[in-house]
Design a protein around this motif. Structure first.
Motif, PDB file in Angstrom:
ATOM      1  N   CYS A  11       0.827  -1.227   0.000  1.00 39.12           N
ATOM      2  CA  CYS A  11       0.000   0.000   0.000  1.00 39.12           C
ATOM      3  C   CYS A  11       0.853   1.266   0.000  1.00 39.12           C
ATOM      4  N   GLY A  12       1.991   1.210  -0.689  1.00 37.59           N
ATOM      5  CA  GLY A  12       2.859   2.384  -0.782  1.00 37.59           C
ATOM      6  C   GLY A  12       2.373   3.367  -1.823  1.00 37.59           C
ATOM      7  N   SER A  13       3.284   4.232  -2.283  1.00 38.24           N
ATOM      8  CA  SER A  13       2.904   5.333  -3.181  1.00 38.24           C
ATOM      9  C   SER A  13       2.311   4.868  -4.500  1.00 38.24           C
ATOM     10  N   ILE A  14       2.925   3.846  -5.122  1.00 36.76           N
ATOM     11  CA  ILE A  14       2.434   3.431  -6.452  1.00 36.76           C
ATOM     12  C   ILE A  14       1.014   2.879  -6.343  1.00 36.76           C
ATOM     13  N   ALA A  15       0.729   2.183  -5.250  1.00 36.59           N
ATOM     14  CA  ALA A  15      -0.634   1.672  -5.035  1.00 36.59           C
ATOM     15  C   ALA A  15      -1.598   2.826  -4.786  1.00 36.59           C
ATOM     16  N   ALA A  32     -11.638  -5.286  -3.424  1.00 36.98           N
ATOM     17  CA  ALA A  32     -12.099  -6.173  -2.348  1.00 36.98           C
ATOM     18  C   ALA A  32     -11.186  -6.188  -1.130  1.00 36.98           C
ATOM     19  N   ALA A  33      -9.845  -6.004  -1.358  1.00 40.06           N
ATOM     20  CA  ALA A  33      -8.923  -6.147  -0.230  1.00 40.06           C
ATOM     21  C   ALA A  33      -7.596  -5.448  -0.504  1.00 40.06           C
ATOM     22  N   VAL A  34      -6.934  -5.075   0.575  1.00 37.74           N
ATOM     23  CA  VAL A  34      -5.561  -4.568   0.486  1.00 37.74           C
ATOM     24  C   VAL A  34      -4.706  -5.294   1.512  1.00 37.74           C
ATOM     25  N   CYS A  35      -3.392  -5.264   1.270  1.00 35.13           N
ATOM     26  CA  CYS A  35      -2.464  -5.949   2.173  1.00 35.13           C
ATOM     27  C   CYS A  35      -1.182  -5.131   2.294  1.00 35.13           C
ATOM     28  N   ASP A  36      -0.692  -4.986   3.515  1.00 38.98           N
ATOM     29  CA  ASP A  36       0.598  -4.328   3.729  1.00 38.98           C
ATOM     30  C   ASP A  36       1.152  -4.836   5.047  1.00 38.98           C
ATOM     31  N   ILE A  37       2.468  -5.019   5.107  1.00 40.09           N
ATOM     32  CA  ILE A  37       3.051  -5.519   6.362  1.00 40.09           C
ATOM     33  C   ILE A  37       2.940  -4.471   7.471  1.00 40.09           C
ATOM     34  N   ASN A  38       2.792  -3.202   7.057  1.00 44.54           N
ATOM     35  CA  ASN A  38       2.545  -2.132   8.019  1.00 44.54           C
ATOM     36  C   ASN A  38       1.040  -2.103   8.307  1.00 44.54           C
ATOM     37  N   GLU A  40      -0.910  -0.489  10.326  1.00 43.98           N
ATOM     38  CA  GLU A  40      -1.553   0.827  10.395  1.00 43.98           C
ATOM     39  C   GLU A  40      -1.876   1.340   8.983  1.00 43.98           C
ATOM     40  N   ARG A  41      -0.905   1.191   8.076  1.00 41.78           N
ATOM     41  CA  ARG A  41      -1.103   1.641   6.696  1.00 41.78           C
ATOM     42  C   ARG A  41      -2.187   0.814   6.008  1.00 41.78           C
ATOM     43  N   ALA A  42      -2.135  -0.491   6.222  1.00 42.89           N
ATOM     44  CA  ALA A  42      -3.136  -1.380   5.606  1.00 42.89           C
ATOM     45  C   ALA A  42      -4.545  -1.004   6.066  1.00 42.89           C
ATOM     46  N   LEU A  43      -4.696  -0.763   7.356  1.00 45.75           N
ATOM     47  CA  LEU A  43      -6.011  -0.406   7.911  1.00 45.75           C
ATOM     48  C   LEU A  43      -6.493   0.944   7.386  1.00 45.75           C
ATOM     49  N   GLU A  44      -5.574   1.890   7.314  1.00 48.50           N
ATOM     50  CA  GLU A  44      -5.908   3.244   6.840  1.00 48.50           C
ATOM     51  C   GLU A  44      -6.420   3.203   5.389  1.00 48.50           C
ATOM     52  N   VAL A  45      -5.684   2.471   4.535  1.00 48.05           N
ATOM     53  CA  VAL A  45      -6.071   2.379   3.121  1.00 48.05           C
ATOM     54  C   VAL A  45      -7.364   1.571   2.974  1.00 48.05           C
ATOM     55  N   ALA A  46      -7.475   0.496   3.757  1.00 50.59           N
ATOM     56  CA  ALA A  46      -8.691  -0.335   3.703  1.00 50.59           C
ATOM     57  C   ALA A  46      -9.921   0.474   4.086  1.00 50.59           C
ATOM     58  N   LYS A  48     -10.250   3.746   3.817  1.00 46.11           N
ATOM     59  CA  LYS A  48     -10.508   4.744   2.774  1.00 46.11           C
ATOM     60  C   LYS A  48     -11.330   4.150   1.624  1.00 46.11           C
ATOM     61  N   TYR A  49     -11.008   2.895   1.258  1.00 41.03           N
ATOM     62  CA  TYR A  49     -11.685   2.277   0.117  1.00 41.03           C
ATOM     63  C   TYR A  49     -12.816   1.325   0.507  1.00 41.03           C
ATOM     64  N   GLY A  50     -13.008   1.146   1.803  1.00 41.69           N
ATOM     65  CA  GLY A  50     -14.092   0.279   2.269  1.00 41.69           C
ATOM     66  C   GLY A  50     -13.876  -1.181   1.902  1.00 41.69           C
ATOM     67  N   VAL A  51     -12.634  -1.660   2.119  1.00 45.95           N
ATOM     68  CA  VAL A  51     -12.297  -3.044   1.740  1.00 45.95           C
ATOM     69  C   VAL A  51     -11.674  -3.788   2.922  1.00 45.95           C
ATOM     70  N   LEU A  52     -11.449  -5.083   2.726  1.00 50.64           N
ATOM     71  CA  LEU A  52     -10.810  -5.903   3.761  1.00 50.64           C
ATOM     72  C   LEU A  52      -9.329  -5.566   3.861  1.00 50.64           C
ATOM     73  N   SER A  53      -8.765  -5.792   5.056  1.00 46.44           N
ATOM     74  CA  SER A  53      -7.357  -5.454   5.296  1.00 46.44           C
ATOM     75  C   SER A  53      -6.580  -6.695   5.747  1.00 46.44           C
ATOM     76  N   TYR A  54      -5.392  -6.882   5.171  1.00 45.79           N
ATOM     77  CA  TYR A  54      -4.520  -8.018   5.533  1.00 45.79           C
ATOM     78  C   TYR A  54      -3.093  -7.511   5.762  1.00 45.79           C
ATOM     79  N   THR A  55      -2.336  -8.258   6.587  1.00 45.35           N
ATOM     80  CA  THR A  55      -0.907  -7.958   6.736  1.00 45.35           C
ATOM     81  C   THR A  55      -0.045  -9.093   6.173  1.00 45.35           C
ATOM     82  N   ASP A  56      -0.678 -10.218   5.856  1.00 45.23           N
ATOM     83  CA  ASP A  56       0.037 -11.380   5.300  1.00 45.23           C
ATOM     84  C   ASP A  56      -0.513 -11.661   3.902  1.00 45.23           C
ATOM     85  N   TYR A  57       0.343 -11.540   2.895  1.00 42.91           N
ATOM     86  CA  TYR A  57      -0.152 -11.706   1.520  1.00 42.91           C
ATOM     87  C   TYR A  57      -0.684 -13.112   1.250  1.00 42.91           C
TER      88      TYR A  57
END
Length: 342
Positions: A11-15, A32-38, A40-46, A48-57
């Motif tokens: 969920c970095g800049s390019i995403a 449907a979903a986003v994933c980031d090892i960070n 906090e970032r994963a939750l924030e982006v999830a 914003k877009y109203g999607v599921l959040s993961y930290t493990d791809y």
């Protein structure tokens, strides 16, 4: 038509600047979903877009919640995540450079072939109108034989736009594998192969770290390239252009000179040998500058390839060929010799 369910891994800049907004405006897609090892970032982006959040791809890939994923992670993770996703029956759009070695790229392509799923690499320069027009002019014979070229891609460096600034993975060799050459140079090797319609067969290069003392990857590279028909030219990739971004290409032909993205208004200028000049105002190239267009067209090509069951615009094989030129440049700098691209 059933909408394509998409997961974005990383969920970095390019995403945040390209993948997520472009998926969101695509009528055939359901984010449907986003994933980031960070987390906090994963939750924030999830959120914003109203999607599921993961930290493990792996959890996202096996969740059954998505049909396809974008891989927007540091470069060293491109191959393992892409292969895991393809093996799980998902389509994959992978950011460039597709891998950190030819072996990794081959394994990714083999996984795509075995799964029968789409693997596309995010080389967006092929979708820039001036680049497409230049390719048409060259293919039609309008420019005559091509003799030479020079292409450059440079800006102030990832710390200006990466979500982590100077702490970004872009500057860590273990994660990025290569610096400006992988970030920017691989775009230009892909562009040259596309516009000229030829493979690059020999490379000589100087690859340096001289602008970013805190980085352990290259930030300035200049290469001399030769194509199969004997066209010779230069490629510069830099994170040391402290003012305006440069993303220009000039092609020197028998009947005309093509200037691509070299003029602030006219994205393609054709200077004919008889003195005639034709200017094309085709819209600005996508860039990190506010003036650039925001739709890279990568997402729509990826989505269409899946839904229409077509070959993607930039399949894995193409991504690998463009990567191989970068690998040859690194080898040339190391050995101080001209290197053949295998």
């Amino acid at each position: 038509m059933k909408k394509l369910r998409i997961g974005v891994i990383g969920c970095g800049s390019i995403a945040q600047h390209r993948h997520l907004p472009e998926y969101q405006i695509n009528p055939n897609v359901e984010l449907a979903a986003v994933c980031d090892i960070n987390q906090e970032r994963a939750l924030e982006v999830a959120e914003k877009y109203g999607v599921l959040s993961y930290t493990d791809y792996n959890e996202l890939i096996k969740s059954g919640e998505v049909d396809a994923v974008s891989v927007c992670t540091p470069n060293y993770l491109h191959a393992p995540i892409t292969i895991a996703a393809l093996d799980a029956g998902l389509h994959v759009l992978c950011e460039k450079p597709m891998a950190t070695s030819k072996e990794e790229a081959e394994a990714m392509n083999a996984a795509a072939e075995k799964s029968g799923k789409v693997l596309m690499i995010g080389h967006n320069q092929r979708f820039v109108p001036s680049h497409q027009k230049a390719r048409q002019l060259i293919q039609s014979g309008e420019i005559g034989r091509i003799y030479s070229f020079r292409t450059a891609f440079g800006h102030g460096g990832p710390e200006g736009w990466s979500v982590d600034g100077k702490e970004s993975w872009f500057f860590e060799k273990e994660k990025a594998f290569v610096g400006a050459m992988g970030d920017l140079g691989v775009h230009k090797t892909d562009l040259l192969r596309y516009v000229l319609g030829e493979e690059i067969v020999e490379v000589g290069s100087f690859v340096e770290t001289n602008a970013k003392e805190f980085a352990d990857v290259d930030d300035n590279a200049v290469c001399v390239l030769k194509t199969e028909s004997g066209i010779i030219g230069t490629l510069a990739a830099s994170w040391a252009y402290v003012s305006k971004e440069d993303n220009s290409t000039i092609i020197y032909g028998e009947k005309a000179i093509l200037r691509l993205e070299d003029d602030p208004i006219n994205s393609l200028v054709v200077q004919y040998s008889n003195g005639e000049v034709v200017k094309y105002e085709l819209g600005k190239i996508q860039s990190n500058d506010a003036g650039g267009q925001n739709n890279s067209h990568v997402i729509e090509h990826f989505v269409n390839a899946i839904l229409l069951e077509q070959e993607p615009a930039v399949p894995g094989e193409e991504g690998m060929k463009s990567l191989e030129v970068i690998l040859a440049a690194l080898k040339s700098n190391e050995t101080k010799q001209i290197v053949q691209v295998r």
